[in-house]
Design a protein around this motif. Structure first.
Motif, PDB file in Angstrom:
ATOM      1  N   VAL A  26      89.623 -28.660  30.533  1.00  0.00           N
ATOM      2  CA  VAL A  26      89.914 -29.921  31.288  1.00  0.00           C
ATOM      3  C   VAL A  26      89.771 -31.170  30.403  1.00  0.00           C
ATOM      4  O   VAL A  26      90.363 -32.208  30.389  1.00  0.00           O
ATOM      5  CB  VAL A  26      89.137 -29.979  32.585  1.00  0.00           C
ATOM      6  CG1 VAL A  26      89.631 -31.272  33.248  1.00  0.00           C
ATOM      7  CG2 VAL A  26      89.754 -29.023  33.440  1.00  0.00           C
ATOM      8  N   ASN A  27      88.426 -31.264  29.661  1.00  0.00           N
ATOM      9  CA  ASN A  27      87.948 -32.276  29.044  1.00  0.00           C
ATOM     10  C   ASN A  27      88.967 -32.630  27.821  1.00  0.00           C
ATOM     11  O   ASN A  27      89.258 -33.734  27.289  1.00  0.00           O
ATOM     12  CB  ASN A  27      86.460 -32.030  28.345  1.00  0.00           C
ATOM     13  CG  ASN A  27      85.910 -33.183  27.694  1.00  0.00           C
ATOM     14  OD1 ASN A  27      85.818 -34.251  28.112  1.00  0.00           O
ATOM     15  ND2 ASN A  27      85.799 -33.081  26.222  1.00  0.00           N
ATOM     16  N   ALA A  28      89.573 -31.350  27.385  1.00  0.00           N
ATOM     17  CA  ALA A  28      90.213 -31.652  26.228  1.00  0.00           C
ATOM     18  C   ALA A  28      91.703 -32.266  26.439  1.00  0.00           C
ATOM     19  O   ALA A  28      92.135 -33.074  25.668  1.00  0.00           O
ATOM     20  CB  ALA A  28      90.532 -30.231  25.424  1.00  0.00           C
ATOM     21  N   VAL A  29      91.996 -32.217  27.629  1.00  0.00           N
ATOM     22  CA  VAL A  29      93.354 -32.794  28.380  1.00  0.00           C
ATOM     23  C   VAL A  29      93.130 -34.312  28.346  1.00  0.00           C
ATOM     24  O   VAL A  29      93.746 -35.108  27.826  1.00  0.00           O
ATOM     25  CB  VAL A  29      93.696 -32.329  29.585  1.00  0.00           C
ATOM     26  CG1 VAL A  29      94.663 -33.193  30.211  1.00  0.00           C
ATOM     27  CG2 VAL A  29      94.291 -30.787  29.621  1.00  0.00           C
ATOM     28  N   PHE A  30      91.963 -34.821  28.940  1.00  0.00           N
ATOM     29  CA  PHE A  30      91.575 -36.170  28.916  1.00  0.00           C
ATOM     30  C   PHE A  30      90.882 -36.902  27.835  1.00  0.00           C
ATOM     31  O   PHE A  30      91.374 -38.153  27.413  1.00  0.00           O
ATOM     32  CB  PHE A  30      90.622 -36.460  30.095  1.00  0.00           C
ATOM     33  CG  PHE A  30      91.207 -35.931  31.513  1.00  0.00           C
ATOM     34  CD1 PHE A  30      92.371 -36.655  32.125  1.00  0.00           C
ATOM     35  CD2 PHE A  30      90.875 -34.810  32.059  1.00  0.00           C
ATOM     36  CE1 PHE A  30      92.840 -36.655  33.094  1.00  0.00           C
ATOM     37  CE2 PHE A  30      91.397 -34.626  33.250  1.00  0.00           C
ATOM     38  CZ  PHE A  30      92.453 -35.313  33.993  1.00  0.00           C
ATOM     39  N   GLU A  31      90.281 -36.264  27.147  1.00  0.00           N
ATOM     40  CA  GLU A  31      89.542 -36.702  25.804  1.00  0.00           C
ATOM     41  C   GLU A  31      90.220 -36.371  24.570  1.00  0.00           C
ATOM     42  O   GLU A  31      89.650 -36.848  23.579  1.00  0.00           O
ATOM     43  CB  GLU A  31      88.219 -36.403  25.915  1.00  0.00           C
ATOM     44  CG  GLU A  31      87.371 -36.728  27.187  1.00  0.00           C
ATOM     45  CD  GLU A  31      87.205 -38.231  27.395  1.00  0.00           C
ATOM     46  OE1 GLU A  31      86.842 -38.938  26.327  1.00  0.00           O
ATOM     47  OE2 GLU A  31      87.226 -38.653  28.737  1.00  0.00           O
ATOM     48  N   ARG A  32      91.081 -35.447  24.669  1.00  0.00           N
ATOM     49  CA  ARG A  32      91.767 -34.887  23.255  1.00  0.00           C
ATOM     50  C   ARG A  32      90.736 -34.429  22.219  1.00  0.00           C
ATOM     51  O   ARG A  32      90.891 -34.377  21.184  1.00  0.00           O
ATOM     52  CB  ARG A  32      92.337 -36.056  22.723  1.00  0.00           C
ATOM     53  CG  ARG A  32      93.331 -37.068  23.552  1.00  0.00           C
ATOM     54  CD  ARG A  32      94.883 -36.586  23.156  1.00  0.00           C
ATOM     55  NE  ARG A  32      95.704 -37.695  23.813  1.00  0.00           N
ATOM     56  CZ  ARG A  32      96.222 -37.218  24.909  1.00  0.00           C
ATOM     57  NH1 ARG A  32      96.013 -36.191  25.780  1.00  0.00           N
ATOM     58  NH2 ARG A  32      97.115 -38.184  25.424  1.00  0.00           N
ATOM     59  N   ILE A  33      89.707 -33.597  22.808  1.00  0.00           N
ATOM     60  CA  ILE A  33      88.886 -32.974  21.964  1.00  0.00           C
ATOM     61  C   ILE A  33      88.111 -31.753  22.704  1.00  0.00           C
ATOM     62  O   ILE A  33      87.915 -31.994  23.749  1.00  0.00           O
ATOM     63  CB  ILE A  33      87.652 -33.924  21.341  1.00  0.00           C
ATOM     64  CG1 ILE A  33      86.968 -33.129  20.457  1.00  0.00           C
ATOM     65  CG2 ILE A  33      86.645 -34.416  22.740  1.00  0.00           C
ATOM     66  CD1 ILE A  33      85.751 -33.856  19.607  1.00  0.00           C
ATOM     67  N   LEU A  34      88.247 -30.517  22.133  1.00  0.00           N
ATOM     68  CA  LEU A  34      87.676 -29.454  22.576  1.00  0.00           C
ATOM     69  C   LEU A  34      86.154 -29.287  22.285  1.00  0.00           C
ATOM     70  O   LEU A  34      85.950 -28.947  21.173  1.00  0.00           O
ATOM     71  CB  LEU A  34      88.624 -28.277  22.080  1.00  0.00           C
ATOM     72  CG  LEU A  34      88.291 -26.926  22.919  1.00  0.00           C
ATOM     73  CD1 LEU A  34      88.762 -27.100  24.211  1.00  0.00           C
ATOM     74  CD2 LEU A  34      89.252 -26.111  22.371  1.00  0.00           C
ATOM     75  N   ASP A  35      85.446 -29.614  23.316  1.00  0.00           N
ATOM     76  CA  ASP A  35      83.957 -29.509  23.404  1.00  0.00           C
ATOM     77  C   ASP A  35      83.480 -28.078  23.726  1.00  0.00           C
ATOM     78  O   ASP A  35      83.172 -28.098  24.985  1.00  0.00           O
ATOM     79  CB  ASP A  35      83.245 -30.626  23.591  1.00  0.00           C
ATOM     80  CG  ASP A  35      81.777 -30.882  23.516  1.00  0.00           C
ATOM     81  OD1 ASP A  35      81.223 -29.877  22.999  1.00  0.00           O
ATOM     82  OD2 ASP A  35      81.237 -31.817  23.892  1.00  0.00           O
ATOM     83  N   TRP A  36      83.215 -27.163  23.096  1.00  0.00           N
ATOM     84  CA  TRP A  36      82.807 -26.015  23.598  1.00  0.00           C
ATOM     85  C   TRP A  36      81.385 -26.045  24.216  1.00  0.00           C
ATOM     86  O   TRP A  36      80.792 -25.058  24.938  1.00  0.00           O
ATOM     87  CB  TRP A  36      82.606 -24.763  22.359  1.00  0.00           C
ATOM     88  CG  TRP A  36      84.060 -24.635  22.054  1.00  0.00           C
ATOM     89  CD1 TRP A  36      84.571 -24.920  20.681  1.00  0.00           C
ATOM     90  CD2 TRP A  36      84.929 -23.778  22.745  1.00  0.00           C
ATOM     91  NE1 TRP A  36      85.832 -24.401  20.778  1.00  0.00           N
ATOM     92  CE2 TRP A  36      86.149 -23.867  22.237  1.00  0.00           C
ATOM     93  CE3 TRP A  36      85.083 -23.163  24.090  1.00  0.00           C
ATOM     94  CZ2 TRP A  36      87.266 -22.825  22.392  1.00  0.00           C
ATOM     95  CZ3 TRP A  36      86.300 -22.553  24.373  1.00  0.00           C
ATOM     96  CH2 TRP A  36      87.114 -22.587  23.582  1.00  0.00           C
TER      97      TRP A  36
END
Length: 154
Positions: free
Chosen positions: A28-38
């Motif tokens: 969900v964060n990747a959709v809004f922030e354009r970064i995949l934070d594991w």
């Protein structure tokens, strides 16, 4: 007395909702922030609220397995209200305070460049916004219904 944990719909609903919400946070964060934070897999805060998802799944499952007039429903609903209030109110306020403290820490570090002060960043993503809580509520409701239906039928 039934001792089988795998047939305990309220427990499984709550646990599954919590873990699915945590799993969804990086995506969900990747959709809004354009970064995949594991790191979000093991973090508080973020969308959806895993605490909210877990307690709403618990309340939903208890409502269907025990009834809304039961003491179990009263306990789980009260517990859910406290958890959601804490996530949206107290922990969110603590996160905002951490942001201010971090800023003051940076200012003090700039003033005392000789090393007399070492800044320490406090975690700021502690609580949840209203939309993150609503996301957790929706997820918890769906998972609570699905798991309870699968185990005991509705």
């Amino acid at each position: 007395m039934n001792q089988d944990l795998l047939s305990n719909a309220p427990f499984l609903s709550a646990a599954l909702a919590f873990f699915i919400a945590q799993f969804l946070k990086p995506f969900v964060n990747a959709v809004f922030e354009r970064i995949l934070d594991w790191k979000l897999l093991f973090s508080t805060g973020g969308m959806p609220s895993s605490h909210t998802a877990g307690v709403i799944a618990l309340v939903t499952s208890v409502a269907f397995t025990e009834g809304i007039g039961s003491i179990y429903f009263a306990i789980s609903a009260t517990f859910a209200a406290i958890v959601i209030h804490d996530a949206m109110g107290i922990r969110r306020a603590a996160g905002k305070q951490a942001e201010v403290i971090n800023e003051w820490s940076r200012i003090l570090s700039d003033i005392h460049r000789e090393g007399q002060f070492t800044p320490e960043n406090l975690k700021t993503m502690l609580g949840h916004s209203f939309s993150q809580v609503v996301g957790g509520m929706f997820l918890g409701l769906i998972i609570g219904l699905l798991v309870t239906n699968r185990i005991v039928g509705l």
